[in-house]
Design an enzyme around this catalytic site. Structure first.
Site, PDB file in Angstrom:
ATOM      1  CB  CYS A 138      92.448  94.692 -28.818  1.00  8.89           C
ATOM      2  SG  CYS A 138      93.111  96.290 -29.302  1.00  8.89           S
TER       3      CYS A 138
ATOM      4  CE  LYS B 292      78.152  95.966 -24.581  1.00 10.87           C
ATOM      5  NZ  LYS B 292      77.097  96.978 -24.514  1.00 10.87           N
TER       6      LYS B 292
END
Ligand code: AGP
Length: 598
Positions: free
Chosen positions: A2, A593
């Site tokens: 997040c 990522k």
């Protein structure tokens, strides 16, 4: 995972500048997104399970707010739905959160909140309930957040608003990153990374673990967990820290651009040899190496093992952090190398941070100089390749290979390559990029496949591992890497005429003929072979055989440098498989990522 971002200003905030920054954090998670902002002293919350673009259209251009915070989510607890989307609220509390409250289930049974009704399936919501409970007693938001900080477990950063006070925001950080930034125009920012704050940034502060920052009526204060005021040493922002984004090339996708960028970046890394040598000169007295990393960083480490053992003659072990079992080993003459492009991977960072005494002799190789891993290792090398945003590691993987190679040469006491050798390597390396149309055509023959075997030996085994990871993560096709020599011990049973096999043949003189034999064994069972081999290996192959397979010819360069040449075509191949299947290459499903959860 997040991303969280907020702007606190004396003026009206431009929605565009806020949204652009939030988009910069989308690589951290893109399952849903949401914002909370004060408009005429009332809080407004907007959410979407689509991309941040959708929020953009919801935030009107004439928005009048001077305090806004947003979130981009990678779902851990609860599916990606509006009810699980941040910001979460309870009574007067509104918050956005990055991390995991590991004991959230136990906390839900806390006597103060056990009767409350929970609206979401998230761990985050418990924070809002607890802060609200303490706020009713303490009367101070920052103190309430500190109380909650004391009882939560895991790695957690969050930003918290009180609906009744449009001039107040409190930030809390533990383990997962959070930055405070101050812009040249005096605006305060909070962000999960530095890159999202870069525009017009004057200086910044990386919050330490268990620290809180309160901005109240434009006054800023930092506290430790015991509510003692702490001095923040702001770091002046040098715009060079974050490299300008390069113009996207024709296809307009980040991953494609990042694969192509290697054309210029990789040759440059070879020139960092002397810098690397200087930076690690205090590493002495070790007789073995242990490398630790996850995903692509693990795959690069596998090649590192090959380099350290072959070039430097140093026994090397490679571990995924979750499987690290070296603790019982008496030998203390070990150099620990922590590999992580982000420097924030929780598995890797947690192992290091919970055993700092053990990992005294440590070196990290990262692409993010201001990261958790850098702070906790004795020495660190920065790949300095510019932020990598495509979820698939591409340029950073290749960068890691070259750093490991340079280290192996340095540890062996040998000299760097002659510049004429590097010039010749660069010439061959450039040729690889011109293969991309051919690779696209080959991908057209394979993109409907359900499985791949990717086979290789020596330096090509780690490359096969990496290719299988790329194909799985961006093309959603099951791909298994194996040593070509191992097929006959079982996996060969899976082969039939239609089973796709990517065969990587190394030019290692001790094994090349055996590898060719294994190639023929595979071809006797499958008609769908893609072969990657160097020109001199191809010459050894039967001409009629070559007509029956797909072939990518790799230029002959020195064996140690070949992995770089094998890697790029496989990155293109995975990319084209994904594109041909109309998949979201830059942001594959279920991924993010930076993996800041364990
Ligand atoms: C690679 O393409 C991945 N997205 C992933 O496996 C990644 O390499 C892994 O999560 C480790 O990340 P790090 O290098 O930032 O630690």
């Amino acid at each position: 995972m997040c991303g969280i971002f907020s702007i606190y200003s004396k003026r009206d905030i431009k929605p565009n500048s806020f949204i652009n920054s939030l988009k910069e954090l989308e690589y951290r998670g893109y399952d849903s997104a949401g914002v909370a902002f004060f408009e005429e002293d009332n809080i407004k919350i907007l959410k979407t399970t689509l991309k941040i673009k959708d929020l953009e259209s919801k935030l009107k251009n004439n928005l009048k707010t001077s305090l806004i915070m947003g979130h981009t989510r990678w779902a851990t607890h609860g599916s990606p739905s509006i009810k699980n989307c941040h910001p979460h609220e309870y009574k007067n509390i509104v918050l956005v959160h990055n991390g995991i409250v590991e004991n959230y289930d136990e906390l839900k049974r806390h006597k103060a909140i056990q009767q409350n009704k929970f609206k979401s399936d998230t761990d985050t919501e418990v924070l809002a309930h607890l802060i609200s409970y303490y706020l009713e007693r303490e009367g101070s938001l920052v103190k309430s957040v500190a109380r909650v900080g004391e009882i939560i477990k895991g790695s957690n950063s969050f930003l918290c608003l009180d609906k009744k006070d449009p001039k107040l925001i409190v930030a809390y950080k533990n383990k997962t990153p959070l930055y405070l930034g101050i812009k040249n125009n005096g605006e305060f920012l909070f962000s999960s990374d530095l890159n999202a704050m870069k525009n017009d940034l004057n200086n910044y502060y990386f919050l330490n673990d268990e620290e809180l920052i309160e901005i109240n009526n434009h006054r800023i204060r930092c506290f430790n967990s015991k509510m003692k005021i702490k001095k923040m040493t702001m770091v002046p922002y040098a715009s060079s820290v974050v490299k300008k984004k390069k113009k996207l090339e024709a296809e307009g996708l980040i991953t494609y651009d990042e694969i192509n960028s290697q054309k210029f970046l990789i040759p440059k890394i070879f020139n960092t040899f002397d810098t690397i040598k200087k930076e690690i000169k205090t590493i002495k007295n070790f007789s073995e190496i242990v490398i630790i990393g996850c995903g692509s960083s693990f795959n690069a480490s596998m090649l590192g093992k090959h380099y350290f053992e072959q070039i430097s003659g140093i026994p090397t072990a490679v571990y995924r952090p979750s499987e690290f079992v070296f603790f019982k080993k008496k030998n203390r003459n070990t150099l620990y190398i922590f590999m992580s492009q982000s420097g924030e991977t929780a598995d890797t960072c947690d192992l290091l941070e919970t055993n700092t005494g053990y990992f005294k002799n440590s070196l990290s190789i990262v692409n993010q100089s201001d990261s958790r891993l850098v702070r906790n290792t004795r020495l660190s090398l920065n790949l300095d390749l510019g932020i990598e945003k495509g979820v698939a590691a591409t340029k950073t993987f290749t960068g890691q290979l070259i750093y490991l190679y340079s280290l192996a040469i340095i540890f062996s006491g040998k000299k760097n390559k002659k510049s004429s050798d590097l010039t010749s390597f660069n010439k061959h390396y450039m040729k690889i990029f011109s293969l991309q149309n051919k690779i696209k055509d080959i991908a057209k023959k394979f993109h409907k496949s359900k499985n791949f075997f990717i086979l290789g030996r020596n330096y090509n085994y780690p490359i096969a591992l990496e290719a299988s990871l790329k194909i799985k993560e961006i093309a959603y096709i099951h791909a298994e890497a194996s040593l070509s020599s191992e097929m006959k011990h079982g996996p060969i049973a899976l082969l039939d005429k239609n089973f796709p096999i990517i065969f990587l043949i190394s030019n290692n003189q001790d094994s090349v003929l055996k590898e060719i034999t294994n190639l023929y064994e595979a071809k006797s069972r499958s008609n769908r072979i893609l072969l990657l081999a160097t020109s001199n290996v191809i010459q050894k192959l039967d001409k009629n055989f070559l007509k029956e397979i797909s072939l990518i010819e790799i230029p002959n360069v020195e064996e140690d440098l070949l992995p770089n040449l094998f890697t790029v075509p496989l990155q293109y191949f995975a990319y084209h498989l994904a594109k041909l299947n109309n998949l979201s290459v830059d942001q594959p499903r279920n991924l993010a990522k930076v993996v800041t959860v364990v």
